[in-house]
Design a protein around this motif. Structure first.
Motif, short mmCIF file in Angstrom:
data_model
loop_
_atom_site.label_atom_id
_atom_site.label_comp_id
_atom_site.label_asym_id
_atom_site.label_seq_id
_atom_site.Cartn_x
_atom_site.Cartn_y
_atom_site.Cartn_z
N GLU A 177 0.83 -1.21 0.00
CA GLU A 177 0.00 0.00 0.00
C GLU A 177 0.86 1.26 0.00
O GLU A 177 2.03 1.26 0.41
N ASP A 178 0.27 2.36 -0.47
CA ASP A 178 0.95 3.65 -0.42
C ASP A 178 1.19 4.04 1.03
O ASP A 178 0.37 3.77 1.91
N GLY A 179 2.31 4.68 1.27
CA GLY A 179 2.64 5.11 2.62
C GLY A 179 4.12 5.32 2.79
O GLY A 179 4.89 5.38 1.81
N GLU A 180 4.55 5.42 4.03
CA GLU A 180 5.96 5.71 4.34
C GLU A 180 6.89 4.66 3.78
O GLU A 180 7.93 4.97 3.19
N LEU A 181 6.54 3.38 3.96
CA LEU A 181 7.41 2.30 3.49
C LEU A 181 7.55 2.32 1.97
O LEU A 181 8.66 2.21 1.44
N LYS A 182 6.44 2.48 1.26
CA LYS A 182 6.49 2.48 -0.20
C LYS A 182 7.31 3.67 -0.70
O LYS A 182 8.09 3.53 -1.67
N LYS A 183 7.16 4.83 -0.08
CA LYS A 183 7.94 6.00 -0.48
C LYS A 183 9.43 5.77 -0.26
O LYS A 183 10.27 6.14 -1.09
N VAL A 225 8.71 -10.14 -2.40
CA VAL A 225 7.61 -10.48 -1.50
C VAL A 225 8.08 -10.28 -0.06
O VAL A 225 9.11 -10.82 0.35
N LEU A 226 7.31 -9.50 0.70
CA LEU A 226 7.59 -9.24 2.11
C LEU A 226 6.50 -9.89 2.96
O LEU A 226 5.31 -9.72 2.67
N TYR A 227 6.89 -10.61 3.98
CA TYR A 227 5.91 -11.19 4.90
C TYR A 227 5.27 -10.09 5.74
O TYR A 227 5.95 -9.14 6.15
N ASP A 228 3.98 -10.23 6.02
CA ASP A 228 3.31 -9.23 6.85
C ASP A 228 3.91 -9.19 8.26
O ASP A 228 3.95 -8.13 8.90
N THR A 229 4.41 -10.34 8.72
CA THR A 229 5.07 -10.38 10.03
C THR A 229 6.37 -9.59 10.03
O THR A 229 6.78 -9.05 11.05
N LEU A 230 7.03 -9.55 8.88
CA LEU A 230 8.26 -8.78 8.75
C LEU A 230 7.96 -7.29 8.86
O LEU A 230 8.64 -6.54 9.57
N ILE A 231 6.92 -6.85 8.16
CA ILE A 231 6.53 -5.44 8.17
C ILE A 231 6.07 -5.02 9.56
O ILE A 231 6.37 -3.92 10.04
N GLU A 232 5.39 -5.94 10.25
CA GLU A 232 4.85 -5.62 11.57
C GLU A 232 5.94 -5.40 12.62
O GLU A 232 5.78 -4.57 13.52
N ASN A 233 7.06 -6.11 12.48
CA ASN A 233 8.07 -6.12 13.55
C ASN A 233 9.30 -5.29 13.25
O ASN A 233 10.25 -5.29 14.06
N HIS A 234 9.35 -4.59 12.09
CA HIS A 234 10.56 -3.86 11.73
C HIS A 234 10.23 -2.41 11.35
O HIS A 234 9.13 -2.11 10.88
N THR A 235 11.24 -1.56 11.52
CA THR A 235 11.10 -0.16 11.13
C THR A 235 11.20 -0.04 9.62
O THR A 235 11.66 -0.97 8.93
N THR A 236 10.82 1.12 9.10
CA THR A 236 10.91 1.36 7.65
C THR A 236 12.35 1.22 7.16
O THR A 236 12.60 0.60 6.12
N GLU A 237 13.30 1.77 7.91
CA GLU A 237 14.70 1.70 7.50
C GLU A 237 15.20 0.26 7.47
O GLU A 237 15.93 -0.13 6.56
N ASN A 341 20.50 -4.45 12.32
CA ASN A 341 19.35 -4.42 13.24
C ASN A 341 18.26 -5.37 12.79
O ASN A 341 17.64 -6.07 13.60
N ALA A 342 17.99 -5.38 11.48
CA ALA A 342 16.96 -6.27 10.93
C ALA A 342 17.33 -7.73 11.14
O ALA A 342 16.50 -8.55 11.55
N LEU A 343 18.60 -8.07 10.89
CA LEU A 343 19.06 -9.45 11.05
C LEU A 343 18.98 -9.88 12.51
O LEU A 343 18.61 -11.02 12.82
N LYS A 344 19.32 -8.97 13.41
CA LYS A 344 19.25 -9.29 14.84
C LYS A 344 17.81 -9.56 15.26
O LYS A 344 17.52 -10.53 15.97
N LYS A 345 16.90 -8.69 14.83
CA LYS A 345 15.49 -8.87 15.19
C LYS A 345 14.95 -10.19 14.63
O LYS A 345 14.23 -10.93 15.31
N LEU A 346 15.29 -10.49 13.37
CA LEU A 346 14.83 -11.73 12.75
C LEU A 346 15.34 -12.94 13.53
O LEU A 346 14.63 -13.92 13.73
#
Length: 379
Positions: A177-183, A225-237, A341-346
């Protein structure tokens, strides 16, 4: 296992989570030992009593056509094997994964997945097996050249249309969807001059809390393809850093190389098979009274296992190298700290094993362990 929380990971792994990860892997290892032991004993019994030959002898009076006979033979094996494995799958999903907070699969989803899997196996697997048996009877020992071409086309089509045709049967894919992540993604794609149009979110949360992202397709059919769980638990960066890693696989031609290697491996396998497929001794060794191509395919699968294992190790070495390269690409084009940071969270969210044995990594791991990836990014 390192029972105490090592100092080097205390900044992102709290003691409670670490202890839970230790219990998770201990439970999974015990369960893996039980399933492997069961599989070994079952295989031993089947081979010792010649049950493959018994199935062939049972079906032959009812089926005269050799191609249909082969399809029926493998159909029986598939159904029996799957029925025997269902209790283990149920326990893994609804007991182990549920106990550690990962499972989101409902009994309805589990059953529907099974039924869809059966349908796919009948249509796709049955078609490929039927073509293989037909070519063997039609061209003799030269069949491998023709089926190699068929297999190459199939792998190409599967790579191009997996996310368009197969994946939607099991999961819902929706455009980001349009938003901060897509931009942020569009800004990154403009920076590297790489058009990222096909970005989808998959409802992975319907089965598990574990997160992932992947790149599929070739040419204009490529999709991220991004998992919805990935988007839910991580920042845009962090998400853009993960995306940069996936783009790195494409930029470094890893997908194309992987396609080429899989084609070469298939050609080698079929070439070796051509020397064994008409050997009546193999059929008799598995309990058949006469030459049976479908029984010989089983015998070949058993005898090819050591070669397959060696090729698998080589493939894992290549895959781990690719992961380091994709990490480096994300570091150079975006931000190493955000990827770390993303790898650590995962790793924490999936209770991954931070200290796997190096020999086990060498044989089994397609991705480098987390700490090695972090150390590489720090260089």
């Amino acid at each position: 296992r390192k029972v105490q929380l090592p100092e080097e990971v205390q900044s992102f792994y709290d003691a409670g989570k670490y202890e839970k990860a230790q219990k998770y892997h201990k439970t999974k290892d015990r369960f893996s030992f039980i399933t492997s032991a069961f599989s070994f004993i079952l295989s031993f019994v089947v081979l010792y009593f010649g049950l493959f030959g018994y199935i062939d002898a049972f079906l032959r009076p009812f089926i005269e056509n050799e191609i249909i006979l082969s399809l029926a033979f493998f159909g029986v094996l598939f159904i029996v094997s799957d029925l025997l494995n269902i209790p283990f799958q149920v326990y893994s999903t609804f007991v182990i994964e549920d106990r550690f907070g990962f499972n989101k699969t409902t009994p309805k989803t589990f059953i529907l997945d099974k039924l869809k899997g059966y349908i796919l196996a009948i249509i796709v697997g049955g078609a490929l097996l039927g073509v293989l048996i037909f070519l063997i009877y039609e061209f003799g020992s030269q069949f491998w050249l023709y089926f190699w071409a068929v297999g190459a086309v199939f792998i190409l089509i599967a790579n191009m249309f997996y996310t368009s045709l197969i994946l939607p049967l099991f999961n819902k894919l929706t455009p980001l969807e349009d938003g901060e992540l897509k931009k942020a993604i569009e800004a990154y794609s403009n920076k590297i001059n790489f058009p990222i149009d096909n970005i989808y979110v998959i409802d992975g949360s319907k089965r598990s809390k574990k997160a992932n992202a992947f790149f599929s397709g070739i040419g204009k059919k490529k999709k991220i393809v991004l998992y919805d769980t990935l988007i839910e638990n991580h920042t845009t960066e962090e998400l853009v850093a993960v995306l940069a890693h996936e783009v790195g696989h494409f930029k470094k031609m890893h997908i194309v190389y992987g396609f080429g290697i899989s084609i070469l491996q298939m050609g080698l396998m079929l070439f070796i098979m051509s020397f064994m497929i008409f050997n009546e001794n193999l059929s008799q060794a598995l309990g058949a009274e006469q030459l049976a191509l479908h029984v010989n395919l089983i015998a070949f699968g058993i005898l090819y296992t050591p070669i397959s294992k060696v090729l698998g190790i080589a493939g894992n070495i290549f895959s781990r190298k690719n992961e380091f390269e994709a990490d480096e690409y994300a570091k150079q084009t975006y931000n190493a700290d955000q990827l770390k940071n993303a790898l650590k969270k995962l790793s924490v969210d999936s209770l991954s094993n931070l200290y796997p044995h190096e020999a086990y990594v060498f044989v089994h791991y397609s991705h480098p362990p987390l700490l090695k990836r972090l150390h590489a990014l720090d260089k």
